[in-house]
Scaffold this motif. Structure first.
Motif, PDB file in Angstrom:
ATOM      1  N   ARG A 121     -11.848  -2.882   5.116  1.00 27.82           N
ATOM      2  CA  ARG A 121     -13.026  -2.872   5.854  1.00 27.82           C
ATOM      3  C   ARG A 121     -14.174  -3.244   5.156  1.00 27.82           C
ATOM      4  N   HIS A 144     -10.292   1.575   3.734  1.00 33.52           N
ATOM      5  CA  HIS A 144     -11.826   1.381   3.466  1.00 33.52           C
ATOM      6  C   HIS A 144     -12.148   0.181   2.893  1.00 33.52           C
ATOM      7  N   GLY A 145     -11.287  -0.225   1.918  1.00 35.33           N
ATOM      8  CA  GLY A 145     -11.368  -1.415   1.023  1.00 35.33           C
ATOM      9  C   GLY A 145     -11.349  -2.510   1.868  1.00 35.33           C
ATOM     10  N   VAL A 175       1.121  -1.121   0.041  1.00 39.91           N
ATOM     11  CA  VAL A 175       0.040  -0.144  -0.115  1.00 39.91           C
ATOM     12  C   VAL A 175       0.982   1.193  -0.091  1.00 39.91           C
ATOM     13  N   HIS A 233       3.456   3.951   7.315  1.00 42.06           N
ATOM     14  CA  HIS A 233       1.997   4.218   7.539  1.00 42.06           C
ATOM     15  C   HIS A 233       1.687   4.529   9.061  1.00 42.06           C
ATOM     16  N   GLU A 269       0.086   7.256  -0.740  1.00 43.63           N
ATOM     17  CA  GLU A 269      -1.250   8.043  -1.063  1.00 43.63           C
ATOM     18  C   GLU A 269      -2.482   7.212  -1.386  1.00 43.63           C
ATOM     19  N   HIS A 270      -2.507   5.917  -1.150  1.00 44.31           N
ATOM     20  CA  HIS A 270      -3.464   4.876  -1.252  1.00 44.31           C
ATOM     21  C   HIS A 270      -3.998   4.532  -0.030  1.00 44.31           C
ATOM     22  N   LEU A 273      -7.032   8.282  10.564  1.00 43.38           N
ATOM     23  CA  LEU A 273      -7.899   7.194   9.885  1.00 43.38           C
ATOM     24  C   LEU A 273      -8.584   6.535  10.725  1.00 43.38           C
ATOM     25  N   PRO A 313      -5.766   5.784   2.600  1.00 40.99           N
ATOM     26  CA  PRO A 313      -7.172   5.725   3.124  1.00 40.99           C
ATOM     27  C   PRO A 313      -8.087   4.830   2.125  1.00 40.99           C
ATOM     28  N   GLN A 314      -7.768   4.773   0.847  1.00 37.84           N
ATOM     29  CA  GLN A 314      -8.695   3.786   0.060  1.00 37.84           C
ATOM     30  C   GLN A 314      -8.337   2.487   0.525  1.00 37.84           C
ATOM     31  N   ALA A 315      -7.226   1.895   0.764  1.00 33.05           N
ATOM     32  CA  ALA A 315      -6.815   0.433   1.424  1.00 33.05           C
ATOM     33  C   ALA A 315      -7.562   0.326   2.705  1.00 33.05           C
TER      34      ALA A 315
END
Ligand SMILES: NC(=O)c1ccc[n+]([C@@H]2O[C@H](COP(=O)([O-])OP(=O)(O)OC[C@H]3O[C@@H](n4cnc5c(N)ncnc54)[C@H](OP(=O)(O)O)[C@@H]3O)[C@@H](O)[C@H]2O)c1
Length: 314
Positions: free
Chosen positions: A82, A79-80, A69, A95, A72-73, A102, A75-77
Motif C-alpha cells: 500500500r 502495508h508495504g 509472502v 492468505h 508471518e509477514h 487486515l 501484515p507487513q506485506a
C-alpha cells in the motif's frame, strides 16, 4: 547492411506474435501501476500470466507481479504494498482467510465467504472475493440454466469449498451435501454458513463413498486438492450418478483432470477449473482497471500453454 533484417533480429517479441514469450518485456512508463498476487508458495501461480496477457492485450499501463509472502509477514506485506502505491492484489493459499482481519472494508461476497482473494487499495483497503463468482460464471458458460433446483455434492471443505458454498447458496439448489475426509471440517463450514443457510440446505458428512447419496446428485463438485498432480485416488462412485449429472472439478489440467476424464468415460458432462480461474481473475481485473478481461483469448492461451508444457514433459 540490410536495415530491415537488423530490426527483425532485435525486435522484442510481443504477446500477439509469440504467445509463449513470458514474462512480457518490462516497458514501464513513469506512471505504471502495480498489481500482484501474494501466496506461499507462489511460483506455480498462473495469475501473473493471465493478468499480464490481458493488460498487454488492452495496452493498459500496469504490471502484475507474483510476491512470495509467508503467513508471518502478511501484515507487513500488505502495508508495504500500500505504501508503495500498489493498486490492488490477489491472494492465494494460505492468505485468503487471514486477510479478512487486515481490511478496512469487505464486500458482501467476502463477508459471506469469510475469505478475501482480491484487494483494492484505495484510500481504504477493500477486500473482495471473486472465487464464488468465477465458479458460477464458468458453470453458466456451459450450462446457462444451471443449477435449477437439483442437489449438489461437494467433495472437500477447505478454502475453495467456502467459495463454492457461498455461490451455490445464492442459487435455487435444493440441497448441498458437503463431504470431507475430515468430517469436523465439513461440520465447521456448515456452522459458518448457517446464518446464510436458513433452509438448512448444507448437510455436512464424512467422505465415505458408500455413504454418499450418488443417485440423487445433479451437480458433483470436486474442491479437494486431489487431481492437481494427476492423482487418481479421489474416492467416487460415478457409475451411480444419474446420466444427466454434471461433474465440475475446480482443479484444472491440460487435458482436463483425472476426475473429468473418468466422468467422460461414464458418459457424463464435465468441466475443469480453468474457466473458474479465468472468471475470478476477470472480476478482479475489472475491479482494478474497470476494463473487461478478454476471457476467450486468455482461456485459449492457457490451454495452448498447458499443452506445450505437457509436450515438453512427454
Ligand atoms: N479453479 C480455480 O479458480 C480454483 C480456485 C481455488 C482453488 N482451486 C483448487 O482447489 C483445490 C483446493 O484448494 P483449497 O484452497 O480448498 O485447499 P485446502 O484449503 O488446503 O483444502 C484441501 C481440501 O482437500 C482435501 N484433501 C486433501 N488431500 C486429500 C486426500 N488425500 N483425500 C481426500 N481429501 C483430501 C482436504 O481434506 P481435509 O480437510 O481432510 O484435509 C480439504 O478438504 C486446489 O487444487 C486448488 O488449486 C481452484
Amino acid at each position: 547492411m540490410n536495415f530491415h533484417k537488423r530490426v527483425d533480429h532485435l525486435a522484442i517479441p510481443t504477446i500477439r506474435n509469440d504467445p509463449f514469450q513470458w514474462p512480457r518485456p518490462c516497458l514501464s512508463s513513469g506512471k505504471t501501476q502495480l498489481l500482484g498476487v501474494f501466496g506461499d508458495p507462489i511460483a506455480h501461480s498462473l495469475s501473473p500470466v493471465i493478468h499480464n496477457l490481458a493488460l498487454s492485450h488492452l495496452d493498459l499501463d500496469y504490471h502484475y507481479l507474483p510476491f512470495h509472502v509467508t503467513p508471518e509477514h502478511l501484515p507487513q506485506a500488505v502495508h508495504g504494498f500500500r505504501i508503495l502505491g500498489g493498486k490492488g492484489f490477489n491472494a492465494t493459499v494460505p492468505h485468503k482467510e487471514a486477510l479478512v482481519a487486515l481490511m478496512d472494508d469487505l464486500s458482501d461476497a467476502a463477508i459471506r465467504t469469510g475469505a478475501v482473494n482480491t484487494v483494492s487499495c484505495q484510500d481504504r483497503l477493500i477486500g473482495h472475493n471473486t472465487d464464488g463468482h468465477g465458479f458460477l460464471a464458468a458453470l453458466r458458460d456451459m450450462r446457462p440454466d444451471f443449477p435449477q433446483g437439483g442437489k449438489a455434492l461437494i467433495l472437500g471443505a477447505g478454502g475453495a469449498a467456502r467459495s463454492v458454498l457461498s455461490a451455490l447458496l445464492t442459487t435455487s439448489i435444493e440441497a448441498i451435501f458437503l463431504a470431507n475426509r475430515t468430517e469436523e471440517r465439513a461440520q465447521a463450514l456448515a456452522r459458518f454458513f448457517a446464518p446464510h443457510d436458513t433452509q438448512r440446505r448444507i448437510q455436512p458428512m464424512a467422505l465415505v463413498v458408500d455413504q454418499l447419496p450418488w443417485r440423487e446428485i445433479t451437480l458433483l463438485v470436486n474442491t479437494t486438492s486431489l487431481g492437481l498432480k494427476g492423482e487418481t485416488t479421489l474416492p467416487v462412485a460415478l457409475h451411480r450418478l444419474p446420466a444427466d449429472a454434471f461433474v465440475y472439478d475446480i482443479v484444472y489440467g491440460p487435458q482436463g483432470t483425472p476426475l473429468t476424464r473418468l466422468a467422460q468415460r461414464h458418459g457424463l458432462q464435465t468441466m475443469d477449473g480453468m474457466g473458474m480461474l479465468v472468471h475470478q481473475a476477470a472480476a478482479a481485473f475489472h475491479l482494478w482497471t474497470q476494463h473487461e478481461m478478454p476471457i476467450a483469448i486468455i482461456k485459449d492461451h492457457l490451454r495452448q500453454r498447458a499443452n506445450a508444457d505437457r509436450q515438453k514433459a512427454d
